[in-house]
Design an enzyme around this catalytic site. Structure first.
Site, PDB file in Angstrom:
ATOM      1  CB  CYS A  40      -0.925  -0.028   1.220  1.00 13.95           C
ATOM      2  SG  CYS A  40      -1.917   1.454   1.391  1.00 13.95           S
ATOM      3  CB  CYS A  84      -0.529   2.466   4.107  1.00 13.90           C
ATOM      4  SG  CYS A  84      -2.041   1.862   3.392  1.00 13.90           S
ATOM      5  CG  ASP A  85       3.316   1.057   4.468  1.00  9.64           C
ATOM      6  OD1 ASP A  85       2.832   1.521   5.514  1.00  9.64           O
ATOM      7  OD2 ASP A  85       3.157  -0.126   4.112  1.00  9.64           O
TER       8      ASP A  85
END
Ligand code: NAP
Length: 306
Positions: A132, A135-136
């Site tokens: 992701c 997200c990261d």
């Protein structure tokens, strides 16, 4: 209390079904393991959802859908549906060990990222290996990252990562992309994305944190070690269907077969979004599925319970 409908999945399909059914005055409960938003909520920019000529941020769009569903009275809870049983005219739906009763169910649980299955992937997950970008991605400011895959998710992820990483290496096993042309052109025009085509990752290496990828050129057979701080895997998806066993017909690839009104072989069970067997998986088509499923639920409740 018996719900009129339990909707499993808070992505665009599930939330649209919630908007339609709650607006129709039904008692609606949405459950989603991560709250709501679905994969669209993890997509940096969505360029092809109508109404947003300059694209729209996935989290922002999904925030609007969540607010709209709640505004019409839908309840949205964290939770994972682990079992669905039809008992007489009602469904017993098990969410994290707790049972709920519902007159109908909309299964809009989407898909999960497929893993690559190479040595080092499991050990280094969360330690440089991610599924992701949104997200990261911020963890890799000024670092070197690779993205694996040639579909829309990989190309969208690669573009998003150029906002943080110093260099993004896009690794794809062929020399043609599966992604749409507009997405491919944006990647080609982005000077911070380096292409490594006809290339597959054979292993991931690192002592506690990812340090390099072992990459093989499938045309020449040449093997090289590419130093990276992170790798984002976008190699397709697996439909989430485990609780539907015995209740719905699946294709050989595991997607759920439905009629045009999103109904399944089990009366009162409807399926919408990416988990459904269909031609095109986009936010726009998920929303369409959700609208039809919501309308079908309303009709089913009126015909069977009113
Ligand atoms: P996808 O279209 O299935 O693409 C998966 C990619 O991973 C393919 O390029 C595939 O290569 C590659 N791949 C699969 N297994 C591999 C392996 N073992 N090793 C290396 N590469 C492997 O999946 P997706 O990109 O997640 O997209 C899913 C759906 O969502 C699509 O319908 C897509 O259009 C849609 N989507 C749309 C948008 C948007 O429009 N903004 C954004 C994201 C997703 P091959 O090409 O060689 O098979």
């Amino acid at each position: 209390m018996v719900q009129d409908v339990i909707i499993a999945g808070g992505g665009p399909a599930g939330l649209t079904a919630a908007i339609y059914t709650a607006r129709a005055g039904l008692k609606v409960k949405v459950v989603d393991p991560v709250g709501a938003g679905g994969q669209a909520g993890n997509t940096s920019v969505i360029y092809n959802y109508p109404g947003f000529p300059n694209g729209v941020s996935g989290p922002e769009l999904m925030g609007f859908m969540i607010d709209q569903a709640k505004g019409f009275g839908a309840e949205i809870d964290f939770g994972e549906v682990t079992k669905i049983q039809k008992q007489g005219s009602l469904f017993k739906v098990t969410v994290d060990g707790k049972d709920y009763e519902a007159r109908s169910v909309v299964w809009a649980a989407g898909t999960s990222p497929r893993s690559l299955g190479v040595p080092g992937e499991v050990e280094l997950k969360g330690r440089g290996v991610s599924y992701c970008a949104i997200c990261d991605g911020p963890l890799f400011r000024n670092k070197v990252v690779a993205v694996v895959g040639g579909g829309d998710s990989a190309l969208t992820g690669a573009q998003f990562l150029t906002g943080y990483a110093q260099q993004v290496i896009l690794l794809h096993r062929r020399d043609e992309f599966r992604a749409g042309l507009a997405n491919v052109n944006r990647v080609m025009d982005n000077p911070r994305i380096t292409l490594k085509l006809n290339s597959v990752v054979e292993a991931m290496k690192g002592d506690g944190l990812l340090e390099s990828l072992v990459v093989k050129n499938v045309k020449t057979g040449e093997i090289e070690e590419v130093e990276v701080d992170g790798v984002f895997l976008y190699v397709g998806s697996i439909p989430n269907t485990a609780p539907l066993e015995g209740l719905a017909v699946l294709t050989p690839n595991g997607y759920v077969k439905t009629e045009d009104d999103m109904s399944t072989v089990t009366p009162g069970l409807f399926v919408a979004g990416d988990v459904r067997d269909k031609l095109l998986r986009q936010v726009a088509t998920a929303v369409g599925d959700g609208a039809v499923a919501g309308w079908s639920v309303e009709k089913y409740i009126i015909e069977n319970f009113r």
